[in-house]
Design an enzyme around this catalytic site. Sequence first.
Site, PDB file in Angstrom:
ATOM      1  N   LYS A  56     -34.494  46.892 -19.530  1.00 42.03           N
ATOM      2  CA  LYS A  56     -33.367  47.261 -18.677  1.00 42.03           C
ATOM      3  C   LYS A  56     -33.851  47.903 -17.385  1.00 42.03           C
ATOM      4  O   LYS A  56     -34.334  47.215 -16.508  1.00 42.03           O
ATOM      5  CB  LYS A  56     -32.402  48.109 -19.490  1.00 42.03           C
ATOM      6  CG  LYS A  56     -31.849  47.283 -20.680  1.00 42.03           C
ATOM      7  CD  LYS A  56     -30.928  48.043 -21.560  1.00 42.03           C
ATOM      8  CE  LYS A  56     -30.257  47.131 -22.578  1.00 42.03           C
ATOM      9  NZ  LYS A  56     -31.174  46.532 -23.567  1.00 42.03           N
ATOM     10  N   ARG A  75     -54.345  42.502 -28.842  1.00 34.05           N
ATOM     11  CA  ARG A  75     -53.074  42.924 -29.411  1.00 34.05           C
ATOM     12  C   ARG A  75     -52.903  44.437 -29.370  1.00 34.05           C
ATOM     13  O   ARG A  75     -51.777  44.944 -29.350  1.00 34.05           O
ATOM     14  CB  ARG A  75     -52.966  42.412 -30.852  1.00 34.05           C
ATOM     15  CG  ARG A  75     -51.694  42.796 -31.575  1.00 34.05           C
ATOM     16  CD  ARG A  75     -51.425  41.913 -32.788  1.00 34.05           C
ATOM     17  NE  ARG A  75     -52.613  41.627 -33.567  1.00 34.05           N
ATOM     18  CZ  ARG A  75     -53.149  42.445 -34.475  1.00 34.05           C
ATOM     19  NH1 ARG A  75     -52.607  43.633 -34.687  1.00 34.05           N
ATOM     20  NH2 ARG A  75     -54.230  42.094 -35.149  1.00 34.05           N
ATOM     21  N   TYR A 102     -26.588  51.183 -31.163  1.00 37.36           N
ATOM     22  CA  TYR A 102     -26.705  49.796 -30.720  1.00 37.36           C
ATOM     23  C   TYR A 102     -26.610  48.891 -31.949  1.00 37.36           C
ATOM     24  O   TYR A 102     -27.259  49.135 -32.965  1.00 37.36           O
ATOM     25  CB  TYR A 102     -28.071  49.736 -30.036  1.00 37.36           C
ATOM     26  CG  TYR A 102     -28.697  48.452 -29.625  1.00 37.36           C
ATOM     27  CD1 TYR A 102     -28.073  47.597 -28.722  1.00 37.36           C
ATOM     28  CD2 TYR A 102     -29.975  48.132 -30.080  1.00 37.36           C
ATOM     29  CE1 TYR A 102     -28.714  46.441 -28.306  1.00 37.36           C
ATOM     30  CE2 TYR A 102     -30.618  46.995 -29.661  1.00 37.36           C
ATOM     31  CZ  TYR A 102     -29.982  46.140 -28.784  1.00 37.36           C
ATOM     32  OH  TYR A 102     -30.618  44.999 -28.373  1.00 37.36           O
TER      33      TYR A 102
END
Length: 389
Positions: free
Chosen positions: A203, A54, A107
Amino acid sequence: MKKETRILHAGSHPERFHGAVNPPVYHVSTVLHPSVAAMETSGKTPFEGMRYGRFGTPTTFALEEAVAELEGGHRSVATSSGLAGITGALMAFLKAGDHLLMVDTAYFPTRKFCDDVLSGLGVETTYYDPLIGGGITALMRPNTKVVFTESPGSLTFEVQDVPAIAMAAHAGGAIVMMDNTWGALTFQPFAKGVDISIQAATKYIVGHADAMLGVITAATPDLWLKVKSSVAAFGHSPGAEEMYLGLRGLRTLPVRLRQHAATALRLARWLEGRPEVDRVLYPPLESDPGHDLWKRDFSGACGLFGVILKPAPKAAVDAMLDGFDHFKLGFSWGGFESLVIPTTGHSIIRTASDWAPAGPSLRFHAGLEDADDLQDDLERGLERLGRGG
């Protein structure tokens, strides 16, 4: 070396992987230690090297190293999404009783996190006009810990004077964060006074619409450790395949961005001349109010831009959007595909600045299709708009 050359090799260490050009995909949870002493030693610096899956693997470290080099920061921390990058960074520096200055163009999920989660934790958020510049000094309080920026805004494309904001924020003892997803490789945040840069790597870094990923980059070792500790505490952990897809996309980012930007500029100029269009929102346009700041601070652009239509009925706008061949209806952006969404209404929320477009507003992402085909698609769409549905 030029950035285009560096991006091909940043984070790549073939000598560590038997000469493999690309770092292997490490699927790891448990990491074995050769002795109790070695396990105890690794616990003293849990975020260095391999301790537990992790916390990162060689695949993770390769992407983090590459992004940090390209943004000009100290080190990066990968997260499972862009939103996880934003929330992970904010939680690293805010606690009950603190004050956050958040740009009004944020956003929508960022705004929801501030209003629903941070408020419940005792953190107060004040939204500010994106064009405030150095005037943000008037909003600073003794307990203001973070000033958050996003330039350009991802729906309305205001360009912020980030250096002026950073100077004022630092004078007041706050750190500056930036959502730098639109800027990708074209805005160097740390040279402009930013302390923490965040990208939705989903993106442009991934670039193929097939992975969720975020990256937080810090300016200094102390800031990086705070971010890494926070992200680890909340359990943010991107998958191995996603890390690999981020690395794969990163290698072609400069050439893709050039194509996205060239097509977007061509389409934006063409749309400016259409009678159905009131205004195009794209800082590289000379007519855009943010053009001078964009020209000063950015070395290029990307494929994302907005359009405000002249008043038109919803049925006509829906017909325009529903009939596109190449501009598909879908959230996100930065992949190879062209996209469009309507942004009128709930998508745009303003509480500290004015947003009163003349007509319906849209957001386009110019993909990697042929520019002639995309322009033809837009022309047919505007014809449908003119017919009223």
